[in-house]
Every structure is written in C-alpha cells, then in structure tokens.
Design a protein around this motif. Sequence first.
Motif, PDB file in Angstrom:
ATOM      1  N   SER A  71     -17.269  -1.812  -3.572  1.00  0.00           N
ATOM      2  CA  SER A  71     -16.899  -2.322  -4.889  1.00  0.00           C
ATOM      3  C   SER A  71     -16.495  -1.218  -5.857  1.00  0.00           C
ATOM      4  CB  SER A  71     -18.071  -3.112  -5.475  1.00  0.00           C
ATOM      5  OG  SER A  71     -19.183  -2.254  -5.641  1.00  0.00           O
ATOM      6  N   VAL A  72     -16.458   0.017  -5.385  1.00  0.00           N
ATOM      7  CA  VAL A  72     -16.169   1.150  -6.256  1.00  0.00           C
ATOM      8  C   VAL A  72     -14.745   1.646  -6.023  1.00  0.00           C
ATOM      9  CG1 VAL A  72     -16.850   3.524  -6.793  1.00  0.00           C
ATOM     10  CG2 VAL A  72     -18.586   1.831  -6.259  1.00  0.00           C
ATOM     11  N   SER A  73     -14.059   1.982  -7.112  1.00  0.00           N
ATOM     12  CA  SER A  73     -12.766   2.644  -6.971  1.00  0.00           C
ATOM     13  C   SER A  73     -12.992   4.148  -7.138  1.00  0.00           C
ATOM     14  CB  SER A  73     -11.775   2.121  -8.009  1.00  0.00           C
ATOM     15  OG  SER A  73     -12.236   2.402  -9.314  1.00  0.00           O
ATOM     16  N   VAL A  74     -12.128   4.930  -6.512  1.00  0.00           N
ATOM     17  CA  VAL A  74     -12.265   6.378  -6.505  1.00  0.00           C
ATOM     18  C   VAL A  74     -10.989   6.987  -7.055  1.00  0.00           C
ATOM     19  CG1 VAL A  74     -12.635   8.390  -5.041  1.00  0.00           C
ATOM     20  CG2 VAL A  74     -13.747   6.230  -4.469  1.00  0.00           C
ATOM     21  N   GLN A  75     -11.129   7.878  -8.012  1.00  0.00           N
ATOM     22  CA  GLN A  75      -9.980   8.541  -8.606  1.00  0.00           C
ATOM     23  C   GLN A  75      -9.714   9.851  -7.870  1.00  0.00           C
ATOM     24  OE1 GLN A  75      -8.693   6.855 -11.302  1.00  0.00           O
ATOM     25  NE2 GLN A  75      -6.922   8.186 -11.454  1.00  0.00           N
ATOM     26  N   SER A  76      -8.471  10.062  -7.454  1.00  0.00           N
ATOM     27  CA  SER A  76      -8.054  11.327  -6.849  1.00  0.00           C
ATOM     28  C   SER A  76      -6.804  11.776  -7.593  1.00  0.00           C
ATOM     29  CB  SER A  76      -7.757  11.142  -5.360  1.00  0.00           C
ATOM     30  OG  SER A  76      -7.317  12.347  -4.791  1.00  0.00           O
ATOM     31  N   GLY A  77      -6.972  12.740  -8.472  1.00  0.00           N
ATOM     32  CA  GLY A  77      -5.869  13.117  -9.342  1.00  0.00           C
ATOM     33  C   GLY A  77      -5.529  11.953 -10.262  1.00  0.00           C
ATOM     34  N   LYS A  78      -4.277  11.508 -10.241  1.00  0.00           N
ATOM     35  CA  LYS A  78      -3.845  10.397 -11.092  1.00  0.00           C
ATOM     36  C   LYS A  78      -3.799   9.072 -10.338  1.00  0.00           C
ATOM     37  CE  LYS A  78      -1.284  13.503 -14.002  1.00  0.00           C
ATOM     38  NZ  LYS A  78      -0.025  13.904 -14.589  1.00  0.00           N
ATOM     39  N   ILE A  79      -4.371   9.059  -9.129  1.00  0.00           N
ATOM     40  CA  ILE A  79      -4.274   7.877  -8.280  1.00  0.00           C
ATOM     41  C   ILE A  79      -5.656   7.289  -8.035  1.00  0.00           C
ATOM     42  CG2 ILE A  79      -3.507   7.023  -6.035  1.00  0.00           C
ATOM     43  CD1 ILE A  79      -1.590   9.477  -6.005  1.00  0.00           C
ATOM     44  N   LYS A  80      -5.773   5.970  -8.188  1.00  0.00           N
ATOM     45  CA  LYS A  80      -7.030   5.268  -7.958  1.00  0.00           C
ATOM     46  C   LYS A  80      -6.992   4.623  -6.569  1.00  0.00           C
ATOM     47  CE  LYS A  80      -9.068   3.316 -11.382  1.00  0.00           C
ATOM     48  NZ  LYS A  80      -9.549   2.420 -12.455  1.00  0.00           N
ATOM     49  N   TYR A  81      -8.060   4.828  -5.791  1.00  0.00           N
ATOM     50  CA  TYR A  81      -8.192   4.292  -4.440  1.00  0.00           C
ATOM     51  C   TYR A  81      -9.316   3.274  -4.393  1.00  0.00           C
ATOM     52  CZ  TYR A  81      -5.145   7.954  -2.636  1.00  0.00           C
ATOM     53  OH  TYR A  81      -4.073   8.754  -2.375  1.00  0.00           O
ATOM     54  N   VAL A 106       0.849  -1.184   0.000  1.00  0.00           N
ATOM     55  CA  VAL A 106       0.000   0.000   0.000  1.00  0.00           C
ATOM     56  C   VAL A 106       0.889   1.239   0.000  1.00  0.00           C
ATOM     57  CG1 VAL A 106      -1.632   1.311   1.421  1.00  0.00           C
ATOM     58  CG2 VAL A 106      -1.912  -1.153   1.143  1.00  0.00           C
ATOM     59  N   THR A 107       0.544   2.203  -0.850  1.00  0.00           N
ATOM     60  CA  THR A 107       1.310   3.446  -0.919  1.00  0.00           C
ATOM     61  C   THR A 107       0.534   4.635  -0.365  1.00  0.00           C
ATOM     62  OG1 THR A 107       0.578   3.766  -3.201  1.00  0.00           O
ATOM     63  CG2 THR A 107       2.731   2.698  -2.874  1.00  0.00           C
ATOM     64  N   GLY A 108      -0.752   4.456  -0.086  1.00  0.00           N
ATOM     65  CA  GLY A 108      -1.518   5.561   0.477  1.00  0.00           C
ATOM     66  C   GLY A 108      -2.841   5.117   1.055  1.00  0.00           C
ATOM     67  N   ILE A 109      -3.301   5.824   2.083  1.00  0.00           N
ATOM     68  CA  ILE A 109      -4.641   5.624   2.629  1.00  0.00           C
ATOM     69  C   ILE A 109      -5.290   6.996   2.791  1.00  0.00           C
ATOM     70  CG2 ILE A 109      -4.178   3.413   3.752  1.00  0.00           C
ATOM     71  CD1 ILE A 109      -3.873   4.867   6.398  1.00  0.00           C
ATOM     72  N   ARG A 110      -6.582   7.058   2.498  1.00  0.00           N
ATOM     73  CA  ARG A 110      -7.324   8.320   2.611  1.00  0.00           C
ATOM     74  C   ARG A 110      -8.743   8.016   3.064  1.00  0.00           C
ATOM     75  NH1 ARG A 110      -6.157  12.294  -1.814  1.00  0.00           N
ATOM     76  NH2 ARG A 110      -7.396  13.683  -0.533  1.00  0.00           N
ATOM     77  N   PRO A 111      -9.201   8.653   4.119  1.00  0.00           N
ATOM     78  CA  PRO A 111     -10.595   8.504   4.541  1.00  0.00           C
ATOM     79  C   PRO A 111     -11.489   9.488   3.787  1.00  0.00           C
ATOM     80  CG  PRO A 111      -9.153   9.093   6.383  1.00  0.00           C
ATOM     81  CD  PRO A 111      -8.382   9.280   5.121  1.00  0.00           C
ATOM     82  N   SER A 134      -0.929   2.336  -5.906  1.00  0.00           N
ATOM     83  CA  SER A 134      -0.434   3.008  -7.102  1.00  0.00           C
ATOM     84  C   SER A 134       1.073   3.219  -7.040  1.00  0.00           C
ATOM     85  CB  SER A 134      -1.125   4.366  -7.254  1.00  0.00           C
ATOM     86  OG  SER A 134      -0.558   5.083  -8.329  1.00  0.00           O
ATOM     87  N   HIS A 135       1.702   3.089  -8.208  1.00  0.00           N
ATOM     88  CA  HIS A 135       3.138   3.348  -8.314  1.00  0.00           C
ATOM     89  C   HIS A 135       3.405   4.714  -8.948  1.00  0.00           C
ATOM     90  CE1 HIS A 135       3.999  -0.622  -6.903  1.00  0.00           C
ATOM     91  NE2 HIS A 135       3.180  -1.116  -7.802  1.00  0.00           N
ATOM     92  N   HIS A 136       2.352   5.492  -9.136  1.00  0.00           N
ATOM     93  CA  HIS A 136       2.526   6.849  -9.662  1.00  0.00           C
ATOM     94  C   HIS A 136       3.349   7.654  -8.658  1.00  0.00           C
ATOM     95  CE1 HIS A 136       1.546  10.967 -10.844  1.00  0.00           C
ATOM     96  NE2 HIS A 136       1.303  10.456 -12.043  1.00  0.00           N
ATOM     97  N   GLU A 137       4.209   8.522  -9.150  1.00  0.00           N
ATOM     98  CA  GLU A 137       5.090   9.278  -8.254  1.00  0.00           C
ATOM     99  C   GLU A 137       4.318  10.088  -7.215  1.00  0.00           C
ATOM    100  OE1 GLU A 137       7.276  12.536 -10.179  1.00  0.00           O
ATOM    101  OE2 GLU A 137       5.933  12.263 -11.885  1.00  0.00           O
ATOM    102  N   ASP A 138       3.093  10.509  -7.519  1.00  0.00           N
ATOM    103  CA  ASP A 138       2.300  11.274  -6.551  1.00  0.00           C
ATOM    104  C   ASP A 138       1.816  10.415  -5.379  1.00  0.00           C
ATOM    105  OD1 ASP A 138       2.636  13.461  -8.173  1.00  0.00           O
ATOM    106  OD2 ASP A 138       0.607  13.405  -9.011  1.00  0.00           O
ATOM    107  N   ALA A 139       1.797   9.097  -5.567  1.00  0.00           N
ATOM    108  CA  ALA A 139       1.325   8.202  -4.505  1.00  0.00           C
ATOM    109  C   ALA A 139       2.362   8.029  -3.403  1.00  0.00           C
ATOM    110  CB  ALA A 139       0.955   6.835  -5.085  1.00  0.00           C
TER     111      ALA A 139
END
Length: 168
Positions: free
Chosen positions: A51-61, A37-42, A85-90
């Motif tokens: 069952s839903v993924s959420v996009q925040s910028g270029k990162i999918k949660y 895991v590279t990030g957690i967000r409430p 995500s392996h995106h640099e922002d993650a």
Amino acid sequence: FDQGAEAFLDFDLNANVPSRQYVYLGYSYTADPNDAVTGIRPSHEHNWGASVSVQSGKIKYYAVGNVNLNAGAGGKEIYMYYTKSHHEDAGKPITEIRYCQNSAPTYSVTDTAEILPVMRFDSWKPSDLNDGIGKGAIYLTVVRPFETPMGSYKAPKFGKEKTSTRKN
C-alpha cells in the motif's frame, strides 16, 4: 490468471532453485499510452509494502502486490515496483518484458526500439532476481519503441494484484 492478469512472462522467476515457490510476473494490456507502465524496479533492500508508494528522484513507484520474488528460495527478499509516470526521466511506455539468465543484460537498440535492463532501487545495477541464492542469476529487460503511433500497440499494465506465487 486467477488474480486478474491477462498474460504472464512465461518463465518462473525462481527457476533452477530447489525447494522454492513458483513466481511468475503477470500483466494486462492497454492501448492507452497514458495508462501504460513506463518503468519497473525491484527493491533488494526494502519491502515498503503493497500500500506504500516509493519516490525515486521525481518518479513515484507502486508495489506489484506484496510478493517476495525469492519466496522459499532462501535469497534476499525482492519486491517489484512499477510506475506510470509521464515525467521525462521515466521514459516511454514499456511494450514488452523479457528475461535473460546468468549474465547481466546491457542497453541495446534495434531499428525500432531500445532494450533496457531493469535496474535495482538501491543502485543503478541490473537487478538479479535470484540475488543471494548463489544459483542461476535471472534478469529482466524492458522494450520501449522509439516512435509509437497512438493506439497501435499493446503495453503491459500492472496492478498490485498482478504477481502471484504457487507452492511446489
């Protein structure tokens, strides 16, 4: 542990709230940085569902279960989401999750790692997991090492079954 977690944050996320459900954040470990895991967000404003993924910028949660972290406490409904995500922002893989009470954490560094507050989806503010309750703010922080040799650490690995509740 009944839902497959290997370990848990040894703190009730609904602590200091009378007439509530116990909520613990469970996790498993991986030595594979590509599976960590590279990030957690409430989310304090939306329950997008397990069952839903959420996009925040270029990162999918993705949802960590379908558990309201304020279950039975009377505050805002809060649901946890994670990314691998392996995106640099993650950022780099998370190697530890910590909690603090009452005052919001700030970014800090040690000789070997950075410690970051877990931020809300709806704003870039630290997430009070007792938001709307009016008692005992609870915040999470994550630890990311500056340099990590491949395979030499254990990092939390979340899945939708890793958060559970138990009634009083």
